[in-house]
Write a protein that holds these residues in place. Structure first.
Motif, mmCIF file in Angstrom:
data_model
loop_
_atom_site.group_PDB
_atom_site.id
_atom_site.type_symbol
_atom_site.label_atom_id
_atom_site.label_comp_id
_atom_site.label_asym_id
_atom_site.label_seq_id
_atom_site.Cartn_x
_atom_site.Cartn_y
_atom_site.Cartn_z
ATOM 1 N N GLU A 116 -12.806 4.634 -6.782
ATOM 2 C CA GLU A 116 -12.498 3.315 -6.216
ATOM 3 C C GLU A 116 -12.357 2.246 -7.274
ATOM 4 O OE1 GLU A 116 -14.059 1.511 -2.362
ATOM 5 O OE2 GLU A 116 -15.387 3.215 -2.733
ATOM 6 N N PHE A 117 -11.317 1.431 -7.113
ATOM 7 C CA PHE A 117 -11.052 0.286 -7.966
ATOM 8 C C PHE A 117 -10.855 -0.922 -7.053
ATOM 9 C CE2 PHE A 117 -9.524 4.076 -9.971
ATOM 10 C CZ PHE A 117 -9.731 3.919 -11.330
ATOM 11 N N ILE A 118 -11.223 -2.111 -7.523
ATOM 12 C CA ILE A 118 -11.004 -3.338 -6.756
ATOM 13 C C ILE A 118 -10.280 -4.329 -7.651
ATOM 14 C CG2 ILE A 118 -12.075 -5.278 -5.565
ATOM 15 C CD1 ILE A 118 -14.376 -3.418 -4.835
ATOM 16 N N SER A 119 -9.193 -4.884 -7.132
ATOM 17 C CA SER A 119 -8.453 -5.895 -7.868
ATOM 18 C C SER A 119 -9.112 -7.253 -7.654
ATOM 19 C CB SER A 119 -7.001 -5.961 -7.389
ATOM 20 O OG SER A 119 -6.347 -7.058 -7.997
ATOM 21 N N THR A 120 -9.415 -7.940 -8.743
ATOM 22 C CA THR A 120 -9.994 -9.284 -8.621
ATOM 23 C C THR A 120 -8.913 -10.324 -8.356
ATOM 24 O OG1 THR A 120 -9.884 -9.593 -11.022
ATOM 25 C CG2 THR A 120 -11.940 -8.723 -10.122
ATOM 26 N N LEU A 121 -7.644 -9.922 -8.426
ATOM 27 C CA LEU A 121 -6.548 -10.861 -8.149
ATOM 28 C C LEU A 121 -6.470 -11.207 -6.665
ATOM 29 C CD1 LEU A 121 -3.623 -9.536 -10.366
ATOM 30 C CD2 LEU A 121 -4.906 -11.647 -10.631
ATOM 31 N N ASP A 122 -6.490 -10.156 -5.831
ATOM 32 C CA ASP A 122 -6.322 -10.393 -4.398
ATOM 33 C C ASP A 122 -7.303 -9.607 -3.531
ATOM 34 O OD1 ASP A 122 -5.308 -7.895 -4.831
ATOM 35 O OD2 ASP A 122 -3.252 -8.383 -4.260
ATOM 36 N N TYR B 2 -8.442 -0.257 -4.114
ATOM 37 C CA TYR B 2 -7.637 0.934 -4.398
ATOM 38 C C TYR B 2 -8.535 2.155 -4.308
ATOM 39 C CZ TYR B 2 -4.075 -2.215 -6.298
ATOM 40 O OH TYR B 2 -3.135 -3.193 -6.464
ATOM 41 N N GLN B 3 -8.192 3.062 -3.415
ATOM 42 C CA GLN B 3 -8.936 4.306 -3.286
ATOM 43 C C GLN B 3 -8.040 5.440 -3.779
ATOM 44 O OE1 GLN B 3 -10.268 4.615 0.752
ATOM 45 N NE2 GLN B 3 -11.822 3.034 0.472
ATOM 46 N N MET B 4 -8.464 6.061 -4.861
ATOM 47 C CA MET B 4 -7.725 7.180 -5.428
ATOM 48 C C MET B 4 -8.352 8.453 -4.881
ATOM 49 S SD MET B 4 -7.104 8.132 -9.404
ATOM 50 C CE MET B 4 -8.391 9.340 -9.650
ATOM 51 N N GLN C 136 -4.411 4.741 -2.328
ATOM 52 C CA GLN C 136 -4.206 3.936 -1.131
ATOM 53 C C GLN C 136 -4.721 2.533 -1.415
ATOM 54 O OE1 GLN C 136 -6.357 5.352 2.255
ATOM 55 N NE2 GLN C 136 -5.204 4.088 3.686
ATOM 56 N N ALA C 137 -3.859 1.530 -1.216
ATOM 57 C CA ALA C 137 -4.248 0.134 -1.426
ATOM 58 C C ALA C 137 -4.620 -0.474 -0.090
ATOM 59 C CB ALA C 137 -3.104 -0.650 -2.065
ATOM 60 N N ILE C 138 -5.836 -0.968 0.012
ATOM 61 C CA ILE C 138 -6.313 -1.606 1.236
ATOM 62 C C ILE C 138 -6.589 -3.067 0.903
ATOM 63 C CG2 ILE C 138 -8.084 -1.605 3.024
ATOM 64 C CD1 ILE C 138 -8.589 1.357 2.271
ATOM 65 N N GLN C 139 -5.792 -3.961 1.486
ATOM 66 C CA GLN C 139 -5.969 -5.382 1.203
ATOM 67 C C GLN C 139 -6.843 -6.023 2.258
ATOM 68 O OE1 GLN C 139 -1.935 -6.849 0.894
ATOM 69 N NE2 GLN C 139 -2.048 -6.713 -1.319
ATOM 70 N N LYS C 140 -7.679 -6.950 1.800
ATOM 71 C CA LYS C 140 -8.534 -7.681 2.727
ATOM 72 C C LYS C 140 -7.741 -8.834 3.329
ATOM 73 C CE LYS C 140 -12.831 -6.574 0.454
ATOM 74 N NZ LYS C 140 -13.970 -7.058 -0.286
ATOM 75 N N GLY C 141 -7.866 -8.980 4.642
ATOM 76 C CA GLY C 141 -7.218 -10.088 5.323
ATOM 77 C C GLY C 141 -7.943 -11.386 5.100
ATOM 78 N N PRO C 142 -7.477 -12.480 5.701
ATOM 79 C CA PRO C 142 -8.094 -13.791 5.482
ATOM 80 C C PRO C 142 -9.548 -13.867 5.920
ATOM 81 C CG PRO C 142 -6.267 -13.919 7.072
ATOM 82 C CD PRO C 142 -6.333 -12.518 6.577
ATOM 83 N N ALA C 143 -9.956 -13.108 6.907
ATOM 84 C CA ALA C 143 -11.343 -13.159 7.383
ATOM 85 C C ALA C 143 -12.187 -12.064 6.745
ATOM 86 C CB ALA C 143 -11.368 -13.031 8.906
ATOM 87 N N GLY C 144 -11.661 -11.439 5.672
ATOM 88 C CA GLY C 144 -12.400 -10.375 5.014
ATOM 89 C C GLY C 144 -12.178 -9.019 5.638
#
Length: 150
Positions: free
Chosen positions: A114-120, A124-126, A138-146
């Protein structure tokens, strides 16, 4: 004698001020784009190194070890007599990375890194699949409410 026309000092200062203001306004978005590109480039380089390791394993019968060196922020692919280092971008936080051993046959035990982008905040789950060591990011983005979105 005729007097030559030129810019006055005031006009040059106004133009210079406009240029500086434009740069100040656009700098954050340019810097973010450069950082996002560094993340994309990391994943491309990682994929190339992974594929090269698989080919090397199958053709030369050499196992490859993939480790993350936290103190140097590097992922290292090492095999007998050589290694390749990949720098992890500063914007990627390595949440979980277990040592990976690619056997002489190319086989890799299934696991998830697992990696987490501090940009957004993208997670990232490899996922390394069973069988011949292929993986999927697989990129999982957090929505506005987390909340997580895909």
């Amino acid at each position: 004698m005729r007097r030559q026309q030129a810019f006055t000092l005031l006009e040059m200062l106004i133009v210079l001020g406009i240029v500086v203001l434009t740069l100040l306004i656009s700098w954050p978005s340019m810097h973010r784009a450069v950082q996002k590109n560094a993340e994309r480039q990391f994943w491309q380089i990682f994929r190339q190194a992974w594929q090269a390791a698989q080919v090397r394993s199958k053709t030369s019968q050499e196992s490859t070890r993939v480790v993350y060196l936290r103190h140097r922020n590097l992922i290292v692919f090492s095999w007998p007599n050589d290694s390749e280092q990949i720098r992890v971008p500063e914007t990627l936080f390595v949440k979980r990375f277990n040592d990976i051993e690619m056997k002489k046959t190319g086989y890799v035990s299934p696991q998830t890194e697992e990696f987490i982008s501090t940009l957004d905040g993208t997670d990232y789950q490899m996922r390394i699949q069973l069988a011949w060591g292929s993986y999927h990011v697989q990129a999982i983005q957090k929505g506005p409410a987390g909340n997580h979105t895909r």
